[in-house]
Scaffold this active site. Structure first.
Site, PDB file in Angstrom:
ATOM      1  CB  THR A  67      -1.015   0.036   1.137  1.00 67.68           C
ATOM      2  OG1 THR A  67      -0.143   0.377   2.356  1.00 67.68           O
ATOM      3  CG2 THR A  67      -1.633  -1.331   1.279  1.00 67.68           C
ATOM      4  CB  CYS A  68       0.275   4.975  -0.079  1.00 65.19           C
ATOM      5  SG  CYS A  68      -1.023   5.133   0.699  1.00 65.19           S
ATOM      6  CG  ASN A  69       0.030   4.575   4.728  1.00 63.24           C
ATOM      7  OD1 ASN A  69       0.681   5.804   4.521  1.00 63.24           O
ATOM      8  ND2 ASN A  69      -1.057   4.711   5.048  1.00 63.24           N
ATOM      9  NE  ARG A  70      -0.243  -2.509   6.127  1.00 65.97           N
ATOM     10  CZ  ARG A  70      -0.631  -3.605   6.698  1.00 65.97           C
ATOM     11  NH1 ARG A  70       0.381  -4.316   7.627  1.00 65.97           N
ATOM     12  NH2 ARG A  70      -1.608  -4.090   6.428  1.00 65.97           N
TER      13      ARG A  70
END
Length: 93
Positions: A67-70
């Site tokens: 994802t964009c965060n991880r």
């Protein structure tokens, strides 16, 4: 019911046998800036290649979250380094 003990016992044995080989490796927003996280993003094409190459790399039962965060990779292997190598081979990271 009585029959559950026959079903659950074999499953428990399998879980015990693989749990000591289950690893996770990844990066997240908590310790890595967006520019670096972006280099580890897994595209749809890279994801398919990663899955196809996982057994040859010594990794089985692979699961990837990107994802964009991880980005995280989960899998059964002899050590976590095999997961790291597999992820690095299929990303820009």
């Amino acid at each position: 019911p009585q029959y559950l003990k026959y079903i659950c016992k074999p499953i428990g044995i399998v879980l015990r046998n693989i749990m000591h080989k289950l690893f996770v490796a990844g990066i997240s927003y908590k310790r890595t800036d967006a520019a670096v996280r972006g280099t580890f993003a897994v595209s749809s094409e890279a994801y398919l290649q990663l899955l196809q190459n996982s057994n040859a790399a010594g990794v089985s039962e692979v699961f990837v979250i990107s994802t964009c965060n991880r980005t995280e990779i989960y899998g059964c292997a002899e050590n976590a380094q095999l997961l790291i190598q597999l992820l690095c081979q299929h990303t820009q990271g």
